[in-house]
Design a protein around this motif. Structure first.
Motif, PDB file in Angstrom:
ATOM      1  N   VAL A   1       2.101  -3.395   9.059  1.00 25.17           N
ATOM      2  CA  VAL A   1       2.045  -1.952   7.998  1.00 25.17           C
ATOM      3  C   VAL A   1       0.737  -2.258   7.418  1.00 25.17           C
ATOM      4  CG1 VAL A   1       3.271  -0.826   6.827  1.00 25.17           C
ATOM      5  CG2 VAL A   1       4.785  -2.170   7.907  1.00 25.17           C
ATOM      6  N   SER A   2       0.320  -3.100   6.762  1.00 24.53           N
ATOM      7  CA  SER A   2      -1.058  -3.022   5.716  1.00 24.53           C
ATOM      8  C   SER A   2      -2.388  -2.933   6.884  1.00 24.53           C
ATOM      9  CB  SER A   2      -1.015  -4.372   5.727  1.00 24.53           C
ATOM     10  OG  SER A   2      -1.268  -5.457   6.427  1.00 24.53           O
TER      11      SER A   2
ATOM     12  N   GLN B   1      -7.141  -0.863   2.214  1.00 27.12           N
ATOM     13  CA  GLN B   1      -6.736  -2.085   2.637  1.00 27.12           C
ATOM     14  C   GLN B   1      -8.243  -2.894   1.517  1.00 27.12           C
ATOM     15  OE1 GLN B   1      -7.064  -3.218   6.922  1.00 27.12           O
ATOM     16  NE2 GLN B   1      -6.088  -1.740   7.439  1.00 27.12           N
ATOM     17  N   LYS B   2      -8.882  -2.689   2.040  1.00 26.36           N
ATOM     18  CA  LYS B   2      -9.711  -3.288   1.119  1.00 26.36           C
ATOM     19  C   LYS B   2      -9.673  -3.063  -0.651  1.00 26.36           C
ATOM     20  CE  LYS B   2     -15.453  -3.653   0.750  1.00 26.36           C
ATOM     21  NZ  LYS B   2     -16.452  -3.193   0.882  1.00 26.36           N
TER      22      LYS B   2
ATOM     23  N   GLY C   1       0.603  -0.878  -0.049  1.00 19.59           N
ATOM     24  CA  GLY C   1       0.317   0.200   0.405  1.00 19.59           C
ATOM     25  C   GLY C   1       0.630   1.423   0.310  1.00 19.59           C
ATOM     26  N   GLY C   2       1.839   1.143  -0.529  1.00 20.36           N
ATOM     27  CA  GLY C   2       2.740   2.329  -0.700  1.00 20.36           C
ATOM     28  C   GLY C   2       4.004   2.457   0.968  1.00 20.36           C
ATOM     29  N   LYS C   3       3.596   1.895   1.716  1.00 20.32           N
ATOM     30  CA  LYS C   3       4.587   1.937   3.087  1.00 20.32           C
ATOM     31  C   LYS C   3       5.447   0.389   3.340  1.00 20.32           C
ATOM     32  CE  LYS C   3       1.580   5.016   4.398  1.00 20.32           C
ATOM     33  NZ  LYS C   3       1.945   6.289   5.011  1.00 20.32           N
ATOM     34  N   VAL C   4       6.729   1.395   3.109  1.00 21.63           N
ATOM     35  CA  VAL C   4       7.334  -0.041   3.471  1.00 21.63           C
ATOM     36  C   VAL C   4       6.880  -0.901   4.651  1.00 21.63           C
ATOM     37  CG1 VAL C   4      10.349  -0.249   4.541  1.00 21.63           C
ATOM     38  CG2 VAL C   4       9.491   2.134   2.877  1.00 21.63           C
TER      39      VAL C   4
END
Length: 123
Positions: free
Chosen positions: A104-105, A113-114, A31-34
């Motif tokens: 992270v998710s 998330q969906k 989701g774009g997060k490390v």
């Protein structure tokens, strides 16, 4: 674990993306997060950095071969680096990378998330 195996494992997790950045490190995002970084080693031995729970951070900080992650931990984040791994630690590393992905998710918005099909069993 080597970087090829690291990249294969991270690619097997849902909704991940890969980029090389920060001096050629292998950076994995959800989701774009490390959530995981392969690199930042001082010599030729691979190093792997990942987010942990508070409990795992405290535990791993005391285990040989692990340390609070440079940059992240100094800013109060619960990230650990495996800097001295061997084949015996590979199964544990799989677990911690999976947990990092999950943690992270869970920090993503419910809408994101969906959209990514993540954490639907918790809703």
């Amino acid at each position: 674990m080597n970087y090829k195996q690291f990249n294969q494992f991270c690619a097997s997790l849902p909704a991940t993306t890969y980029v090389q950045q920060w001096g050629g490190s292998h950076v994995w995002k959800v989701g774009g997060k490390v959530f995981a970084i392969g690199g930042w080693e001082k010599d030729q031995i691979p190093a792997f950095t990942f987010k942990t729970s508070i409990l795992n951070f405290e535990f791993l900080s005391e285990v040989d071969g692990y340390k609070p992650a440079p940059y992240f931990a100094s800013r109060g984040m619960k990230w650990i680096q495996l800097y001295d791994g061997d084949a015996a630690k590979d199964q544990d590393l799989h677990y911690y990378l999976g947990e990092s992905h999950r943690l992270v998710s869970l920090g993503l918005t419910k809408i994101k998330q969906k959209q990514l099909g993540l954490n639907q069993e918790t809703q």
